[in-house]
Write a protein that holds these residues in place. Structure first.
Motif, PDB file in Angstrom:
ATOM      1  N   SER A 179      34.304  47.028  47.145  1.00 22.46           N
ATOM      2  CA  SER A 179      35.921  47.138  47.184  1.00 22.46           C
ATOM      3  C   SER A 179      36.320  48.221  46.339  1.00 22.46           C
ATOM      4  O   SER A 179      35.647  48.576  45.379  1.00 22.46           O
ATOM      5  CB  SER A 179      36.468  45.680  46.980  1.00 22.46           C
ATOM      6  OG  SER A 179      36.173  45.455  45.639  1.00 22.46           O
ATOM      7  N   HIS A 180      37.546  48.662  46.520  1.00 16.50           N
ATOM      8  CA  HIS A 180      38.177  49.591  45.433  1.00 16.50           C
ATOM      9  C   HIS A 180      38.852  48.616  44.424  1.00 16.50           C
ATOM     10  O   HIS A 180      38.779  47.306  44.289  1.00 16.50           O
ATOM     11  CB  HIS A 180      39.322  50.246  46.321  1.00 16.50           C
ATOM     12  CG  HIS A 180      38.861  51.210  47.134  1.00 16.50           C
ATOM     13  ND1 HIS A 180      38.866  51.133  48.328  1.00 16.50           N
ATOM     14  CD2 HIS A 180      38.239  52.300  47.147  1.00 16.50           C
ATOM     15  CE1 HIS A 180      38.381  51.842  49.168  1.00 16.50           C
ATOM     16  NE2 HIS A 180      37.935  53.070  48.271  1.00 16.50           N
ATOM     17  N   VAL A 181      39.330  49.355  43.411  1.00 17.35           N
ATOM     18  CA  VAL A 181      39.912  48.769  42.300  1.00 17.35           C
ATOM     19  C   VAL A 181      41.087  47.405  42.299  1.00 17.35           C
ATOM     20  O   VAL A 181      40.596  46.453  41.871  1.00 17.35           O
ATOM     21  CB  VAL A 181      40.276  49.755  41.075  1.00 17.35           C
ATOM     22  CG1 VAL A 181      41.642  50.508  41.576  1.00 17.35           C
ATOM     23  CG2 VAL A 181      40.528  49.066  39.715  1.00 17.35           C
ATOM     24  N   LEU A 182      41.965  47.728  43.155  1.00 15.15           N
ATOM     25  CA  LEU A 182      42.969  46.856  43.146  1.00 15.15           C
ATOM     26  C   LEU A 182      42.503  45.390  43.731  1.00 15.15           C
ATOM     27  O   LEU A 182      42.680  44.551  43.264  1.00 15.15           O
ATOM     28  CB  LEU A 182      44.308  47.127  43.833  1.00 15.15           C
ATOM     29  CG  LEU A 182      45.527  46.669  43.553  1.00 15.15           C
ATOM     30  CD1 LEU A 182      46.729  47.365  43.768  1.00 15.15           C
ATOM     31  CD2 LEU A 182      45.802  45.455  44.819  1.00 15.15           C
ATOM     32  N   PRO A 183      41.929  45.376  44.937  1.00 16.61           N
ATOM     33  CA  PRO A 183      41.561  44.038  45.564  1.00 16.61           C
ATOM     34  C   PRO A 183      40.410  43.551  44.609  1.00 16.61           C
ATOM     35  O   PRO A 183      40.367  42.276  44.385  1.00 16.61           O
ATOM     36  CB  PRO A 183      41.199  44.460  46.953  1.00 16.61           C
ATOM     37  CG  PRO A 183      40.803  46.064  46.703  1.00 16.61           C
ATOM     38  CD  PRO A 183      41.716  46.592  45.927  1.00 16.61           C
ATOM     39  N   ALA A 184      39.545  44.082  43.913  1.00 11.05           N
ATOM     40  CA  ALA A 184      38.649  43.890  43.228  1.00 11.05           C
ATOM     41  C   ALA A 184      39.241  43.213  41.897  1.00 11.05           C
ATOM     42  O   ALA A 184      38.721  41.997  41.600  1.00 11.05           O
ATOM     43  CB  ALA A 184      37.739  44.877  42.719  1.00 11.05           C
ATOM     44  N   LEU A 185      40.134  43.553  41.402  1.00 16.05           N
ATOM     45  CA  LEU A 185      40.888  43.068  40.253  1.00 16.05           C
ATOM     46  C   LEU A 185      41.448  41.558  40.469  1.00 16.05           C
ATOM     47  O   LEU A 185      41.567  40.482  39.916  1.00 16.05           O
ATOM     48  CB  LEU A 185      41.737  44.072  39.521  1.00 16.05           C
ATOM     49  CG  LEU A 185      41.394  45.108  38.932  1.00 16.05           C
ATOM     50  CD1 LEU A 185      42.402  46.056  38.453  1.00 16.05           C
ATOM     51  CD2 LEU A 185      40.453  44.462  37.554  1.00 16.05           C
ATOM     52  N   ILE A 186      42.235  41.663  41.782  1.00 15.85           N
ATOM     53  CA  ILE A 186      42.845  40.583  42.293  1.00 15.85           C
ATOM     54  C   ILE A 186      41.755  39.539  42.452  1.00 15.85           C
ATOM     55  O   ILE A 186      42.029  38.293  41.902  1.00 15.85           O
ATOM     56  CB  ILE A 186      43.433  40.608  43.543  1.00 15.85           C
ATOM     57  CG1 ILE A 186      44.883  41.563  43.649  1.00 15.85           C
ATOM     58  CG2 ILE A 186      43.758  39.380  44.550  1.00 15.85           C
ATOM     59  CD1 ILE A 186      45.422  41.938  44.935  1.00 15.85           C
ATOM     60  N   ARG A 187      40.466  39.476  43.052  1.00 15.25           N
ATOM     61  CA  ARG A 187      39.603  38.582  43.041  1.00 15.25           C
ATOM     62  C   ARG A 187      39.150  38.061  41.754  1.00 15.25           C
ATOM     63  O   ARG A 187      38.922  37.005  41.352  1.00 15.25           O
ATOM     64  CB  ARG A 187      38.494  38.936  43.784  1.00 15.25           C
ATOM     65  CG  ARG A 187      37.336  38.127  43.950  1.00 15.25           C
ATOM     66  CD  ARG A 187      36.234  38.289  45.036  1.00 15.25           C
ATOM     67  NE  ARG A 187      35.001  37.502  45.073  1.00 15.25           N
ATOM     68  CZ  ARG A 187      33.918  37.413  45.623  1.00 15.25           C
ATOM     69  NH1 ARG A 187      34.007  38.561  46.817  1.00 15.25           N
ATOM     70  NH2 ARG A 187      33.057  36.626  45.586  1.00 15.25           N
ATOM     71  N   LYS A 188      38.916  39.049  40.601  1.00 16.77           N
ATOM     72  CA  LYS A 188      38.312  39.015  39.463  1.00 16.77           C
ATOM     73  C   LYS A 188      39.383  37.954  38.785  1.00 16.77           C
ATOM     74  O   LYS A 188      38.957  36.951  38.047  1.00 16.77           O
ATOM     75  CB  LYS A 188      37.909  40.202  38.753  1.00 16.77           C
ATOM     76  CG  LYS A 188      36.697  40.757  39.215  1.00 16.77           C
ATOM     77  CD  LYS A 188      36.505  42.082  38.221  1.00 16.77           C
ATOM     78  CE  LYS A 188      35.207  42.580  38.459  1.00 16.77           C
ATOM     79  NZ  LYS A 188      34.646  43.797  37.589  1.00 16.77           N
ATOM     80  N   PHE A 189      40.467  38.384  38.790  1.00 16.54           N
ATOM     81  CA  PHE A 189      41.507  37.511  38.021  1.00 16.54           C
ATOM     82  C   PHE A 189      41.930  36.234  38.592  1.00 16.54           C
ATOM     83  O   PHE A 189      41.851  34.967  37.906  1.00 16.54           O
ATOM     84  CB  PHE A 189      42.841  38.323  37.804  1.00 16.54           C
ATOM     85  CG  PHE A 189      42.778  39.352  37.049  1.00 16.54           C
ATOM     86  CD1 PHE A 189      42.787  38.761  35.318  1.00 16.54           C
ATOM     87  CD2 PHE A 189      42.874  40.613  37.153  1.00 16.54           C
ATOM     88  CE1 PHE A 189      42.561  39.704  34.460  1.00 16.54           C
ATOM     89  CE2 PHE A 189      42.922  41.456  36.025  1.00 16.54           C
ATOM     90  CZ  PHE A 189      42.692  41.339  34.742  1.00 16.54           C
ATOM     91  N   TYR A 190      41.796  35.971  39.786  1.00 15.88           N
ATOM     92  CA  TYR A 190      42.029  34.645  40.727  1.00 15.88           C
ATOM     93  C   TYR A 190      40.835  33.849  40.468  1.00 15.88           C
ATOM     94  O   TYR A 190      40.911  32.700  39.910  1.00 15.88           O
ATOM     95  CB  TYR A 190      42.046  34.824  42.116  1.00 15.88           C
ATOM     96  CG  TYR A 190      41.519  33.647  43.053  1.00 15.88           C
ATOM     97  CD1 TYR A 190      42.881  32.649  42.904  1.00 15.88           C
ATOM     98  CD2 TYR A 190      40.518  33.272  43.349  1.00 15.88           C
ATOM     99  CE1 TYR A 190      42.667  31.595  43.685  1.00 15.88           C
ATOM    100  CE2 TYR A 190      40.624  32.051  44.152  1.00 15.88           C
ATOM    101  CZ  TYR A 190      41.447  31.306  44.124  1.00 15.88           C
ATOM    102  OH  TYR A 190      41.334  29.843  44.893  1.00 15.88           O
ATOM    103  N   GLU A 191      39.551  34.297  40.494  1.00 16.80           N
ATOM    104  CA  GLU A 191      38.291  33.735  40.262  1.00 16.80           C
ATOM    105  C   GLU A 191      38.170  33.177  38.521  1.00 16.80           C
ATOM    106  O   GLU A 191      37.710  31.940  38.090  1.00 16.80           O
ATOM    107  CB  GLU A 191      36.919  34.209  40.630  1.00 16.80           C
ATOM    108  CG  GLU A 191      36.909  34.414  42.101  1.00 16.80           C
ATOM    109  CD  GLU A 191      35.711  35.008  42.357  1.00 16.80           C
ATOM    110  OE1 GLU A 191      34.948  35.547  41.548  1.00 16.80           O
ATOM    111  OE2 GLU A 191      35.186  34.953  43.678  1.00 16.80           O
TER     112      GLU A 191
END
Length: 310
Positions: A179-191
């Motif tokens: 993934s690109h940075v923004l969706p990757a960060l959404i997932r990381k912070f959610y998890e």
């Protein structure tokens, strides 16, 4: 392009293609065609030509592509150059061969030179060295842009090219390896929030700056250009402002509600230092983005937790 025009959206299952179809349907377009990769392998010339000969689309949105972030581009450069070259070559040539009235090809802002002057004007393309971490993808996409230009010049086609900035929104890719940075960060912070982690680790230094455009704004711009622009000059599509990766991480952390710390792995690459598009050409044509970043991230996060993409 009118309500009954036969429209082919290549890449209809991706974030951009699905957004284009969603918008076309909202606007009342009722003759949209698409095929899954199982039904039509866009890398195969014979299959693509048979499809165009049978369906005879009048308008084409070429959103099909192999895309990914730094990790994927580093691991799979051969796939990125081969798949993208084959997809765009087959579709653009078939569009010419079977007399498509108009085609819109989607490039990407990451194909501009690594050290391009900021904000980046359309004429800066090929003005310097490419970013090594996505060079294979960039070379393929540049070929698509030039193919549209040269077909217009030699054959009198009406093929236009657009250069979107970094995109995000519904149906994005949240796989941490591709993934690109923004969706990757959404997932990381959610998890991290879900698992009650004390910190989130992010690649690089956090200092690079990026511009982000919601995919619904991109779709609106594409339909606007399909109706109002013809020419071989590429048109940038963006919002006209950027944000550092650190600022983005803090914003997403706030939207998600993560209260831990952010750690940066400086052994990992940053990619291009800055990438802000000059959107004056598009603004002068009469279009501007309307979805601000915080609002767009809230919309995207809501979509993510509703679907829990992996």
């Amino acid at each position: 392009m009118n309500i009954g025009s036969k429209i082919y959206v290549a890449g209809h299952r991706g974030m951009v293609g699905s957004a284009i179809i969603r918008r076309l349907k909202i606007d009342g377009y009722n003759n949209i065609i698409n095929k899954t990769s199982a039904e039509l392998d866009l890398r195969r010339q014979s299959e693509v030509e048979e499809f165009f000969e049978y369906e005879k689309p009048e308008y084409v949105f070429l959103a099909a592509a192999k895309v990914g972030g730094i990790v994927a581009n580093n691991i799979y450069p051969a796939e990125f150059i081969y798949d993208n070259l084959m997809i765009e070559t087959n579709i653009i040539h078939s569009a010419y061969k079977f007399e498509v009235k108009k085609l819109l090809f989607l490039g990407s802002s990451c194909i501009y030179p690594r050290r391009a002057e900021q904000p980046i004007k359309e004429e800066y393309l090929l003005g310097g060295y490419l970013e090594k971490t996505n060079e294979a993808y960039a070379i393929a996409k540049i070929s698509g842009l030039k193919m549209c230009e040269y077909y217009n010049k030699q054959y009198g086609t009406d093929f236009i090219s657009v250069m979107p900035t970094n995109l995000y929104g519904p149906n994005d890719n949240y796989d941490l390896q591709t993934s690109h940075v923004l969706p990757a960060l959404i997932r990381k912070f959610y998890e991290a929030k879900f698992n009650k982690s004390k910190y989130v680790e992010i690649w690089g230094s956090g200092t690079p700056k990026r511009e982000f455009l919601h995919v619904d704004d991109l779709t609106d711009a594409c339909l606007f250009l399909m109706q109002n622009y013809s020419g071989s000059e590429t048109v940038n599509i963006g919002v006209g402002n950027d944000i550092s990766i650190n600022e983005l991480a803090l914003l997403i952390s706030d939207v998600v509600g993560f209260t831990g710390k952010i750690a940066y792995d400086r052994t990992k690459p940053d990619g291009t230092p800055r990438k802000l598009l000059d959107v004056s050409k598009l603004n002068n044509l009469g279009w501007k983005a309307s979805i601000d970043l915080r609002t767009g991230i809230k919309m995207t996060y809501k979509d993510y937790i509703s679907n829990l993409y992996v």
